[in-house]
Scaffold this motif. Sequence first.
Motif, PDB file in Angstrom:
ATOM      1  N   ILE A  66     -11.859  -9.739   2.646  1.00 56.79           N
ATOM      2  CA  ILE A  66     -10.853  -9.438   3.508  1.00 56.79           C
ATOM      3  C   ILE A  66      -9.484  -9.402   3.603  1.00 56.79           C
ATOM      4  N   VAL A  67      -8.696  -8.306   4.004  1.00 58.75           N
ATOM      5  CA  VAL A  67      -7.075  -8.215   3.767  1.00 58.75           C
ATOM      6  C   VAL A  67      -6.718  -7.184   5.497  1.00 58.75           C
ATOM      7  N   ASN A  68      -5.531  -8.443   5.629  1.00 55.41           N
ATOM      8  CA  ASN A  68      -5.097  -8.198   6.640  1.00 55.41           C
ATOM      9  C   ASN A  68      -3.666  -7.070   6.487  1.00 55.41           C
ATOM     10  N   ILE A  69      -4.086  -6.375   7.248  1.00 49.33           N
ATOM     11  CA  ILE A  69      -2.404  -5.004   6.698  1.00 49.33           C
ATOM     12  C   ILE A  69      -1.796  -5.415   8.388  1.00 49.33           C
ATOM     13  N   PRO A  70      -0.771  -5.778   7.457  1.00 47.70           N
ATOM     14  CA  PRO A  70       0.316  -5.756   9.337  1.00 47.70           C
ATOM     15  C   PRO A  70       0.995  -5.215   9.634  1.00 47.70           C
ATOM     16  N   GLN A  71       1.071  -5.485  10.894  1.00 48.68           N
ATOM     17  CA  GLN A  71       1.883  -4.201  11.880  1.00 48.68           C
ATOM     18  C   GLN A  71       2.633  -3.516  11.135  1.00 48.68           C
ATOM     19  N   ARG A  72       3.253  -2.295  11.767  1.00 51.00           N
ATOM     20  CA  ARG A  72       3.922  -1.540  11.280  1.00 51.00           C
ATOM     21  C   ARG A  72       4.959  -1.727   9.724  1.00 51.00           C
ATOM     22  N   ALA A  73       3.731  -1.834   9.219  1.00 51.16           N
ATOM     23  CA  ALA A  73       3.720  -1.717   7.725  1.00 51.16           C
ATOM     24  C   ALA A  73       3.624  -0.746   7.067  1.00 51.16           C
ATOM     25  N   GLY A  74       4.386   0.012   6.248  1.00 48.67           N
ATOM     26  CA  GLY A  74       5.188   1.166   5.827  1.00 48.67           C
ATOM     27  C   GLY A  74       4.030   0.763   4.746  1.00 48.67           C
ATOM     28  N   LYS A  75       3.476   2.378   4.373  1.00 43.69           N
ATOM     29  CA  LYS A  75       3.165   3.183   2.577  1.00 43.69           C
ATOM     30  C   LYS A  75       3.373   2.114   1.454  1.00 43.69           C
ATOM     31  N   ARG A  76       4.247   1.994   1.082  1.00 44.29           N
ATOM     32  CA  ARG A  76       4.830   1.102   0.501  1.00 44.29           C
ATOM     33  C   ARG A  76       3.980  -0.463   0.430  1.00 44.29           C
ATOM     34  N   ASP A  77       4.798  -0.795   1.589  1.00 44.05           N
ATOM     35  CA  ASP A  77       4.353  -2.109   2.116  1.00 44.05           C
ATOM     36  C   ASP A  77       2.724  -2.418   2.005  1.00 44.05           C
ATOM     37  N   ILE A  78       2.255  -1.417   2.314  1.00 44.09           N
ATOM     38  CA  ILE A  78       1.065  -1.561   2.290  1.00 44.09           C
ATOM     39  C   ILE A  78      -0.077  -1.758   0.929  1.00 44.09           C
ATOM     40  N   ALA A  79       0.894  -0.710   0.374  1.00 47.65           N
ATOM     41  CA  ALA A  79       0.413  -0.808  -1.242  1.00 47.65           C
ATOM     42  C   ALA A  79       0.814  -2.064  -2.238  1.00 47.65           C
ATOM     43  N   ASP A  80       1.830  -2.602  -1.179  1.00 50.29           N
ATOM     44  CA  ASP A  80       1.789  -4.153  -2.310  1.00 50.29           C
ATOM     45  C   ASP A  80       1.304  -4.846  -1.822  1.00 50.29           C
ATOM     46  N   VAL A  81       0.775  -5.044  -0.165  1.00 48.10           N
ATOM     47  CA  VAL A  81      -0.155  -6.361  -0.099  1.00 48.10           C
ATOM     48  C   VAL A  81      -1.224  -5.968  -0.671  1.00 48.10           C
ATOM     49  N   LEU A  82      -1.731  -4.852  -1.229  1.00 47.17           N
ATOM     50  CA  LEU A  82      -3.539  -4.429  -1.823  1.00 47.17           C
ATOM     51  C   LEU A  82      -3.071  -4.282  -3.318  1.00 47.17           C
ATOM     52  N   THR A  83      -1.952  -4.713  -4.035  1.00 44.96           N
ATOM     53  CA  THR A  83      -1.787  -4.951  -4.747  1.00 44.96           C
ATOM     54  C   THR A  83      -1.725  -6.295  -5.202  1.00 44.96           C
ATOM     55  N   ARG A  84      -1.032  -7.002  -3.906  1.00 44.10           N
ATOM     56  CA  ARG A  84      -1.068  -8.311  -4.546  1.00 44.10           C
ATOM     57  C   ARG A  84      -2.411  -9.075  -3.891  1.00 44.10           C
ATOM     58  N   GLU A  85      -2.976  -8.879  -3.460  1.00 41.22           N
ATOM     59  CA  GLU A  85      -4.639  -9.790  -2.978  1.00 41.22           C
ATOM     60  C   GLU A  85      -5.295  -8.908  -4.168  1.00 41.22           C
ATOM     61  N   GLY A  86      -5.113  -7.459  -4.911  1.00 44.50           N
ATOM     62  CA  GLY A  86      -6.267  -7.744  -6.306  1.00 44.50           C
ATOM     63  C   GLY A  86      -7.199  -6.348  -5.753  1.00 44.50           C
ATOM     64  N   VAL A  87      -7.052  -5.662  -4.895  1.00 44.62           N
ATOM     65  CA  VAL A  87      -8.256  -4.562  -4.421  1.00 44.62           C
ATOM     66  C   VAL A  87      -7.335  -3.479  -4.664  1.00 44.62           C
ATOM     67  N   ILE A  88      -6.527  -3.427  -5.609  1.00 44.09           N
ATOM     68  CA  ILE A  88      -5.585  -2.187  -6.740  1.00 44.09           C
ATOM     69  C   ILE A  88      -4.853  -2.363  -7.480  1.00 44.09           C
TER      70      ILE A  88
END
Length: 432
Positions: free
Chosen positions: A75-97
């Motif tokens: 389970i990963v939380n995508i924060p409010q007002r996150a841009g595409k690059r921010d989302i990519a960083d979150v997914l990378t940090r959480e090991g999803v991509i």
Amino acid sequence: MSERPPISPRSPRAALEPEQLPPPPRRSERARNPFIVAGNAIITILLIAMLAVGVGYYYGKQMLEAPGPLQEEKIVNIPQRAGKRDIADVLTREGVIDISPWFFIGGVYALKASSDLKPGEYAFQRNASLREVIATIVEGKVVQHAVTVPEGLTSEQIVARLSDNDIFTGSVTEMPREGTLLPETYKFPRGTSREQVIQRMQQAQKRILAEIWEHRSQDLPFKTPEQLVTMASIVEKETGKPDERSRVAAVFLNRLKQRIKLQSDPTIIYGLVGGKGTLGRPIKRSEITQPSPYNTYVIDGLPPGPISNPGRASLEATANPARTRDLYFVADGSGGHAFTETYDQHQKNVARLRAMEKQVQNDTVEPAADDNPPAAANASVDTPTVPGAPRPAAKKPRAPAAAGAKQGGAQQSAQGAPLRNAPPAAAPVQQQ
């Protein structure tokens, strides 16, 4: 046979010079046309571009469809007002991509999802591909958290529970009226405001109450649905056994019809502590006769409003009570109650309970002085009284208390019904 033409002799100097080749044929005027040249160049460029697109499509598809690095659901939380690059960083940090953020952004554009990415808490499956990851965020199917609100809590207690739950946001600006919230298991996404939770519980209660009121027994002594809720809230606090609710409701409804005081201990407690719900000690004898709008040992009929938020089962039991003439009930020593129509038979049930509890006391090893006594079943405390009967001065047996418990082991009320919000362990009613 044809004869070869004679070879003219060459001078020695001429023989040493390279032989002159004929000039190439001149290009036609049409081939040298600038439009033709430009057209050829464009075709060449298009062919190269098509080849590049084909190669890019092949590798892009491979990148979108390739299994991701997740070894288990996460389970990963995508924060409010996150841009595409921010989302990519979150997914990378959480090991999803495990690809470059630019490849993720490229995949978003390739799937035409650049404006459809939604914030929220998402569950990504094991080895989710980039296409599946993007589709999950685009669909907005956020994780739903199950939140259970037990029956019989006051509105203040429910709001306190919501305030302690960190999946909700905001605060409740106004305390809901007692009895207007439906205890149930709900599902909410993280970030839901507490006001929205309260509104949903109120809407559910209105819907269920309207349905139950429409299908109620026609001989009920209620004029409004609110009165039914008030009675159901008492039934809710008096028993935690599902198969007893309709019979407990019948006892109180029979008493209402015969204009006998309800004499319910939970109403006394609510009159003393209000929405806090728990008294934290046994009821004092002076409090049994203390005037209060909620003290059903003093007032006639129903209290002015509910003393808790009853669940659907208690509402239905109150709307369609058992067809009995019972006026009394007392604990039977096994977690349930014995119901009777007459006071004499009720007294026999009380005597039987006393004998059972005395036997339990005799069989129980006395604890050390500095130990807390165990909440043994049917521990003896005070003599139970009954609805409509004079409260005896002698001590009465009580079932053990279990603060907040819905099933069995709850403290015995004055008429033998369990008080689920009474303090643990048995203690005598205090004199004052």
